[in-house]
Scaffold this active site. Sequence first.
Site, PDB file in Angstrom:
ATOM      1  N   GLN A  96       0.840  -1.196   0.000  1.00  0.00           N
ATOM      2  CA  GLN A  96       0.000   0.000   0.000  1.00  0.00           C
ATOM      3  C   GLN A  96       0.874   1.244   0.000  1.00  0.00           C
ATOM      4  O   GLN A  96       1.782   1.373   0.817  1.00  0.00           O
ATOM      5  CB  GLN A  96      -0.935   0.004   1.214  1.00  0.00           C
ATOM      6  CG  GLN A  96      -1.940   1.117   1.192  1.00  0.00           C
ATOM      7  CD  GLN A  96      -2.966   1.025   2.303  1.00  0.00           C
ATOM      8  OE1 GLN A  96      -2.900   0.154   3.172  1.00  0.00           O
ATOM      9  NE2 GLN A  96      -3.925   1.930   2.286  1.00  0.00           N
ATOM     10  N   HIS A 102      -8.417   1.570  -0.969  1.00  0.00           N
ATOM     11  CA  HIS A 102      -8.796   1.539  -2.376  1.00  0.00           C
ATOM     12  C   HIS A 102      -8.726   0.114  -2.902  1.00  0.00           C
ATOM     13  O   HIS A 102      -7.931  -0.695  -2.446  1.00  0.00           O
ATOM     14  CB  HIS A 102      -7.946   2.478  -3.230  1.00  0.00           C
ATOM     15  CG  HIS A 102      -6.465   2.305  -3.093  1.00  0.00           C
ATOM     16  ND1 HIS A 102      -5.758   2.682  -1.974  1.00  0.00           N
ATOM     17  CD2 HIS A 102      -5.554   1.799  -3.962  1.00  0.00           C
ATOM     18  CE1 HIS A 102      -4.466   2.422  -2.155  1.00  0.00           C
ATOM     19  NE2 HIS A 102      -4.330   1.879  -3.348  1.00  0.00           N
TER      20      HIS A 102
END
Length: 116
Positions: A96, A102
């Site tokens: 990430q 997301h």
Amino acid sequence: MSNSPETIFSKIIRREIPATIVYEDDRALVFRDINPQAPVHILVIPKRVIPTIADATAEDESLLGHLLLVATQVAREEKLDGGYRLVINCGQNGGQTVYHLHIHLLGGRAMGWPPG
């Protein structure tokens, strides 16, 4: 928005940074990734900041389900009938880089296994 640190996604939600938006509703924003890793690479984000999937709580259950249904709808609209991959990276070791939850929607080619 919450008290979470500002991210590029917050700026995209507020339209301070341009993005190619493919879907939007009151809870989600969906746009094309600027560094695509597949012919179709789209990001599905909640408008409310949740830094990582590990930060999600039971209160987020409806929102998380909504994000998955939106991803499925967008995949259909993108004609990814042969299949696609949904990816959520979590934390530094999970890859990430933006700390605003997301979902990556990847398609348009065969995906290898194992990923990463």
